[in-house]
Scaffold this motif. Structure first.
Motif, PDB file in Angstrom:
ATOM      1  N   GLN A 138     -64.158  14.216  90.762  1.00 20.26           N
ATOM      2  CA  GLN A 138     -64.674  12.867  90.908  1.00 20.26           C
ATOM      3  C   GLN A 138     -66.131  12.750  90.485  1.00 20.26           C
ATOM      4  O   GLN A 138     -66.620  11.647  90.198  1.00 20.26           O
ATOM      5  N   ALA A 139     -66.832  13.874  90.419  1.00 22.92           N
ATOM      6  CA  ALA A 139     -68.235  13.862  89.993  1.00 22.92           C
ATOM      7  C   ALA A 139     -68.384  13.435  88.539  1.00 22.92           C
ATOM      8  O   ALA A 139     -69.447  12.960  88.126  1.00 22.92           O
ATOM      9  N   ASP A 140     -67.333  13.610  87.748  1.00 21.11           N
ATOM     10  CA  ASP A 140     -67.334  13.183  86.343  1.00 21.11           C
ATOM     11  C   ASP A 140     -66.087  12.341  86.127  1.00 21.11           C
ATOM     12  O   ASP A 140     -65.024  12.845  85.754  1.00 21.11           O
ATOM     13  N   ALA A 141     -66.213  11.035  86.378  1.00 20.89           N
ATOM     14  CA  ALA A 141     -65.051  10.149  86.371  1.00 20.89           C
ATOM     15  C   ALA A 141     -64.366  10.106  85.011  1.00 20.89           C
ATOM     16  O   ALA A 141     -63.129  10.072  84.931  1.00 20.89           O
ATOM     17  N   CYS A 142     -65.133  10.112  83.935  1.00 24.29           N
ATOM     18  CA  CYS A 142     -64.532  10.051  82.598  1.00 24.29           C
ATOM     19  C   CYS A 142     -63.683  11.289  82.323  1.00 24.29           C
ATOM     20  O   CYS A 142     -62.586  11.199  81.776  1.00 24.29           O
ATOM     21  N   ASN A 143     -64.195  12.441  82.718  1.00 20.63           N
ATOM     22  CA  ASN A 143     -63.440  13.677  82.521  1.00 20.63           C
ATOM     23  C   ASN A 143     -62.201  13.704  83.408  1.00 20.63           C
ATOM     24  O   ASN A 143     -61.128  14.164  82.987  1.00 20.63           O
ATOM     25  N   GLN A 144     -62.324  13.194  84.630  1.00 17.81           N
ATOM     26  CA  GLN A 144     -61.176  13.145  85.527  1.00 17.81           C
ATOM     27  C   GLN A 144     -60.076  12.260  84.956  1.00 17.81           C
ATOM     28  O   GLN A 144     -58.892  12.613  84.998  1.00 17.81           O
ATOM     29  N   VAL A 145     -60.458  11.124  84.400  1.00 19.96           N
ATOM     30  CA  VAL A 145     -59.467  10.236  83.775  1.00 19.96           C
ATOM     31  C   VAL A 145     -58.805  10.926  82.585  1.00 19.96           C
ATOM     32  O   VAL A 145     -57.594  10.808  82.374  1.00 19.96           O
ATOM     33  N   GLU A 146     -59.584  11.681  81.807  1.00 25.86           N
ATOM     34  CA  GLU A 146     -59.003  12.402  80.672  1.00 25.86           C
ATOM     35  C   GLU A 146     -58.013  13.460  81.146  1.00 25.86           C
ATOM     36  O   GLU A 146     -56.973  13.681  80.513  1.00 25.86           O
ATOM     37  N   MET A 147     -58.282  14.096  82.261  1.00 26.11           N
ATOM     38  CA  MET A 147     -57.353  15.085  82.804  1.00 26.11           C
ATOM     39  C   MET A 147     -56.069  14.405  83.277  1.00 26.11           C
ATOM     40  O   MET A 147     -54.960  14.902  83.034  1.00 26.11           O
ATOM     41  N   LEU A 148     -56.219  13.259  83.927  1.00 24.90           N
ATOM     42  CA  LEU A 148     -55.039  12.510  84.359  1.00 24.90           C
ATOM     43  C   LEU A 148     -54.227  12.044  83.152  1.00 24.90           C
ATOM     44  O   LEU A 148     -52.992  12.092  83.159  1.00 24.90           O
ATOM     45  N   ARG A 149     -54.922  11.594  82.109  1.00 25.97           N
ATOM     46  CA  ARG A 149     -54.227  11.169  80.883  1.00 25.97           C
ATOM     47  C   ARG A 149     -53.495  12.338  80.242  1.00 25.97           C
ATOM     48  O   ARG A 149     -52.354  12.190  79.772  1.00 25.97           O
ATOM     49  N   THR A 150     -54.140  13.485  80.209  1.00 21.94           N
ATOM     50  CA  THR A 150     -53.526  14.677  79.614  1.00 21.94           C
ATOM     51  C   THR A 150     -52.230  15.034  80.333  1.00 21.94           C
ATOM     52  O   THR A 150     -51.205  15.318  79.694  1.00 21.94           O
ATOM     53  N   LEU A 151     -52.253  15.003  81.649  1.00 21.27           N
ATOM     54  CA  LEU A 151     -51.061  15.339  82.423  1.00 21.27           C
ATOM     55  C   LEU A 151     -49.979  14.289  82.238  1.00 21.27           C
ATOM     56  O   LEU A 151     -48.796  14.625  82.080  1.00 21.27           O
ATOM     57  N   ALA A 152     -50.366  13.012  82.249  1.00 24.46           N
ATOM     58  CA  ALA A 152     -49.383  11.942  82.077  1.00 24.46           C
ATOM     59  C   ALA A 152     -48.703  12.037  80.716  1.00 24.46           C
ATOM     60  O   ALA A 152     -47.475  11.893  80.600  1.00 24.46           O
ATOM     61  N   ALA A 153     -49.479  12.270  79.670  1.00 23.30           N
ATOM     62  CA  ALA A 153     -48.906  12.375  78.332  1.00 23.30           C
ATOM     63  C   ALA A 153     -47.932  13.540  78.234  1.00 23.30           C
ATOM     64  O   ALA A 153     -46.917  13.466  77.542  1.00 23.30           O
ATOM     65  N   ALA A 154     -48.232  14.623  78.946  1.00 29.97           N
ATOM     66  CA  ALA A 154     -47.394  15.817  78.864  1.00 29.97           C
ATOM     67  C   ALA A 154     -46.029  15.631  79.508  1.00 29.97           C
ATOM     68  O   ALA A 154     -45.081  16.332  79.142  1.00 29.97           O
ATOM     69  N   CYS A 155     -45.920  14.708  80.450  1.00 27.14           N
ATOM     70  CA  CYS A 155     -44.629  14.570  81.137  1.00 27.14           C
ATOM     71  C   CYS A 155     -43.923  13.263  80.819  1.00 27.14           C
ATOM     72  O   CYS A 155     -42.869  12.972  81.387  1.00 27.14           O
ATOM     73  N   GLY A 156     -44.434  12.468  79.881  1.00 24.87           N
ATOM     74  CA  GLY A 156     -43.846  11.185  79.547  1.00 24.87           C
ATOM     75  C   GLY A 156     -42.903  11.223  78.359  1.00 24.87           C
ATOM     76  O   GLY A 156     -42.338  12.263  78.005  1.00 24.87           O
ATOM     77  N   ALA A 157     -42.760  10.056  77.715  1.00 21.24           N
ATOM     78  CA  ALA A 157     -41.805   9.907  76.619  1.00 21.24           C
ATOM     79  C   ALA A 157     -42.165  10.756  75.402  1.00 21.24           C
ATOM     80  O   ALA A 157     -41.295  11.108  74.601  1.00 21.24           O
ATOM     81  N   HIS A 158     -43.460  11.075  75.248  1.00 21.59           N
ATOM     82  CA  HIS A 158     -43.875  11.953  74.153  1.00 21.59           C
ATOM     83  C   HIS A 158     -44.155  13.362  74.655  1.00 21.59           C
ATOM     84  O   HIS A 158     -44.847  14.146  74.015  1.00 21.59           O
ATOM     85  N   GLY A 159     -43.603  13.672  75.831  1.00 19.31           N
ATOM     86  CA  GLY A 159     -43.723  14.998  76.406  1.00 19.31           C
ATOM     87  C   GLY A 159     -42.384  15.451  76.945  1.00 19.31           C
ATOM     88  O   GLY A 159     -41.365  15.345  76.258  1.00 19.31           O
ATOM     89  N   MET A 160     -42.359  15.908  78.198  1.00 18.31           N
ATOM     90  CA  MET A 160     -41.139  16.497  78.759  1.00 18.31           C
ATOM     91  C   MET A 160     -39.955  15.537  78.767  1.00 18.31           C
ATOM     92  O   MET A 160     -38.843  15.916  78.420  1.00 18.31           O
ATOM     93  N   ALA A 161     -40.182  14.285  79.204  1.00 22.77           N
ATOM     94  CA  ALA A 161     -39.068  13.342  79.288  1.00 22.77           C
ATOM     95  C   ALA A 161     -38.480  13.063  77.915  1.00 22.77           C
ATOM     96  O   ALA A 161     -37.255  13.006  77.744  1.00 22.77           O
TER      97      ALA A 161
END
Length: 302
Positions: A138-161
């Protein structure tokens, strides 16, 4: 693979895998917390063994950049929780219909299909909650959002699903090598690539060239992992690999040995392993554990 390299990779897997187990046990809801059956199913799915390759990749990558283990616990947990959810759903009768995972009965066999579906759903949500609640991130909100985006992309329609959709559509069909690779770049490779990237991001890496090299590494090790998995499905036994051997062939699923032949599949495995190692060697000796893990993936179960 040298004895020293193999030994170092095995030690890393054991040490970081044990740390991941402890962090996962803390992150999951307690069994005595309501709703009891859901929480028991979630813990059963996650804490039932496994190689812990994905969290180990988070720890190995982040450690190479000098991050503390504490800074890497939440991304390590998040990727493994996503992986566990995917296995619960993958084993369901509507998907691969398997009753053995990690050497024991699958989640839906123990808890029923409805509870297994809910457990998978809850685990997917928990992974993002773990990342979002980490005060260090949370100390670096932009980086935290990028990490959340990275994980979401990995498990979505262009990832695992998406990869699972390709997999279901491919049953009984003959794929081209390119189509087979695309399927596994999505289904297996996306979360492995995300694991490496999350470790780098958690350690504060922002260098585009370094992140690109790690992306090449993750891409190659993801394909190597899948090819080795396909080979083990043919040559391994259920007791060794922890799931039903020969299941892919029985279900008419396209595999690397089935499409390329065993010799060509082994050659592809070697090629992707070399590509992974070549990607991280220029980054320096601190990335040797990643090279060792690539070799370990290529020879696991042998």
């Amino acid at each position: 693979m040298s004895a020293d390299s193999a030994g170092a990779a095995a030690v890393a897997l054991k040490r970081w895998g044990a740390r991941a187990d402890e962090a996962l046990a803390r992150a999951l809801p307690r069994e005595e917390q309501q709703p009891l059956e859901l929480h028991r199913a979630m813990r059963y799915a996650v804490l039932g063994g496994g190689k812990r390759l994905r969290p180990v990749l988070v720890y190995a990558t982040g450690t190479a950049f000098g991050a503390s283990p504490e800074a890497l616990d939440s991304p390590a947990c998040a990727v493994e929780i996503i992986h566990a959810y995917s296995l619960v759903h993958d084993d369901l009768p509507a998907m691969d219909d398997d009753d053995l995972r990690r050497g024991r009965q699958t989640c839906h066999v123990v808890f029923g299909e409805a509870m297994a579906i809910l457990a998978g759903d809850a685990l997917q949500a928990l992974a993002f909650e773990v990342l979002a609640n980490d005060a260090r991130l949370q100390a670096d909100a932009c980086n935290q959002v990028e990490m959340l985006r990275t994980l979401a992309a990995a498990c979505g329609a262009h990832g695992m699903a998406g990869g699972q959709a390709f997999d279901l559509a491919a049953v009984g069909k003959t794929l081209t090598p390119g189509e087979l690779e695309r399927m596994h770049v999505y289904k297996t490779g996306a979360l492995i690539r995300a694991s490496v990237r999350l470790g780098a991001l958690a350690a504060g890496c922002r260098d585009a060239a370094t992140l690109a090299a790690l992306e090449r590494y993750g891409h190659a090790i993801g394909l190597a992992f899948q090819i080795r998995d396909d080979i083990l499905d043919v040559e391994g036994d259920s007791a060794t690999i922890g799931k039903t051997a020969g299941k892919d062939a029985a279900n008419e699923k396209p595999t690397y040995p089935g499409i390329l032949g065993m010799d060509a599949a082994r050659a592809q495995l070697l090629q992707h392993t070399r590509t992974a190692i070549d990607a991280v060697v220029p980054l320096g000796a601190r990335f040797n554990p990643l090279a060792g893990l690539a070799r370990f993936v290529a020879e696991r179960g042998s």
